[in-house]
Design a protein around this motif. Sequence first.
Motif, PDB file in Angstrom:
ATOM      1  N   PHE A  50       0.835  -1.209   0.000  1.00 32.75           N
ATOM      2  CA  PHE A  50       0.000   0.000   0.000  1.00 32.75           C
ATOM      3  C   PHE A  50       0.867   1.256   0.000  1.00 32.75           C
ATOM      4  CE2 PHE A  50      -3.849  -2.127   2.335  1.00 32.75           C
ATOM      5  CZ  PHE A  50      -3.991  -2.990   1.262  1.00 32.75           C
ATOM      6  N   GLN A  51       2.107   1.147   0.451  1.00 32.51           N
ATOM      7  CA  GLN A  51       2.999   2.312   0.466  1.00 32.51           C
ATOM      8  C   GLN A  51       3.319   2.815  -0.937  1.00 32.51           C
ATOM      9  OE1 GLN A  51       7.357   1.047   1.460  1.00 32.51           O
ATOM     10  NE2 GLN A  51       6.059  -0.603   2.255  1.00 32.51           N
ATOM     11  N   LEU A  52       3.035   2.018  -1.960  1.00 29.25           N
ATOM     12  CA  LEU A  52       3.325   2.426  -3.337  1.00 29.25           C
ATOM     13  C   LEU A  52       2.184   3.195  -3.990  1.00 29.25           C
ATOM     14  CD1 LEU A  52       4.985  -0.853  -4.683  1.00 29.25           C
ATOM     15  CD2 LEU A  52       6.134   1.234  -3.890  1.00 29.25           C
ATOM     16  N   VAL A  53       1.002   3.156  -3.398  1.00 28.46           N
ATOM     17  CA  VAL A  53      -0.151   3.842  -3.992  1.00 28.46           C
ATOM     18  C   VAL A  53       0.147   5.327  -4.133  1.00 28.46           C
ATOM     19  CG1 VAL A  53      -2.568   4.483  -3.617  1.00 28.46           C
ATOM     20  CG2 VAL A  53      -1.808   2.137  -3.138  1.00 28.46           C
ATOM     21  N   ASP A  54      -0.155   5.859  -5.302  1.00 30.67           N
ATOM     22  CA  ASP A  54       0.187   7.257  -5.578  1.00 30.67           C
ATOM     23  C   ASP A  54      -0.708   7.779  -6.698  1.00 30.67           C
ATOM     24  OD1 ASP A  54       1.312   9.694  -6.301  1.00 30.67           O
ATOM     25  OD2 ASP A  54       3.385   8.985  -6.191  1.00 30.67           O
ATOM     26  N   ASP A  55      -1.740   8.523  -6.322  1.00 28.97           N
ATOM     27  CA  ASP A  55      -2.649   9.061  -7.335  1.00 28.97           C
ATOM     28  C   ASP A  55      -1.924   9.958  -8.326  1.00 28.97           C
ATOM     29  OD1 ASP A  55      -4.671   7.750  -6.041  1.00 28.97           O
ATOM     30  OD2 ASP A  55      -5.790   9.543  -5.457  1.00 28.97           O
ATOM     31  N   GLY A  56      -0.928  10.717  -7.859  1.00 34.68           N
ATOM     32  CA  GLY A  56      -0.221  11.644  -8.732  1.00 34.68           C
ATOM     33  C   GLY A  56       0.497  10.948  -9.864  1.00 34.68           C
TER      34      GLY A  56
END
Length: 310
Positions: free
Chosen positions: A148-154
């Motif tokens: 989950f630490q990789l989630v990145d909307d940008g």
Amino acid sequence: MADRLMLLDSASLYFRAFYGVPDTVRAPDGTPVNAVRGFLDIITKLVTTYRPTHLVACWDDDWRPQWRVDLIPTYKSHRVAEVVAAGPDVEVVPDPLEIQVPVIRAALEAVGIRIVGAPEHEADDVIGTLATAATMPVDVVTGDRDLFQLVDDGRDVRVVYTARGMSNLEVLTDASVVAKYGVLPSQYADFATLRGDTSDGLPGVAGVGEKTAAGLLATHGDLERIIEAAASGEGMSAGVRAKILAALPYLEVAPKVVAVVRDLPLTVPDTRLRPLTPEQKTGAAALAETWALGAAMNRIVDAFDALDAR
């Protein structure tokens, strides 16, 4: 069709396949192939549902890297079947699954799916590196919360979370991570460090659960500032401060264990998904006949053939 990269946490998925398909599914020689069939069907569903243009099966070349164990000796220790002095320890894997892993690799290669691992690193680290370097949107498919630490909307990096089963997949974005845990994805590694994770042998800070960890991060922003606040005696209760200070030896090393590596020197071949060539189809059919993969192999080949229609 816009390019999109899908990164598979392979072990997470083939374990799920093994437990999701009866082990009475066997090859003509009696070898169980439930995990092989199930894994192929999982990939077929993912490709059909999320329509990636590129796909990588990320591999645990070392499921319990020594450098992580050196920092936290309990790291995944409960899953060690045999300690190996000169190489990766042997993981507890059910025998009927272990004998299928080479067949899984052969099946992936037969349909043209690239397998990528890295010495002394886990699939998580391969995923972290490929997701960070990607020049296109990314879907990470896993049942492991660490990613989950990789989630990145940008950067349009999402996690397709499989923990509730393949019929109930969950796509995680910045907002859904916040909704679940009260922290941003960029704070998730610090959150996991504080909370701990028994499934990975991470003790966490004694007496600090999810709610307290999220509250500390909301107030202070990151683990470094939490430690600074504890040292100065500001911004937290005396009880929480005492817990943080008591855990300082753990907090000095745990972040490196929890954070996925994002800068491995990987050489990655062309990962674009393509319909199988006639030669590939012949090879896939021969493999399917040997291992009784029949319908599962047919379905993934058909799914890749449909790529031409995009």
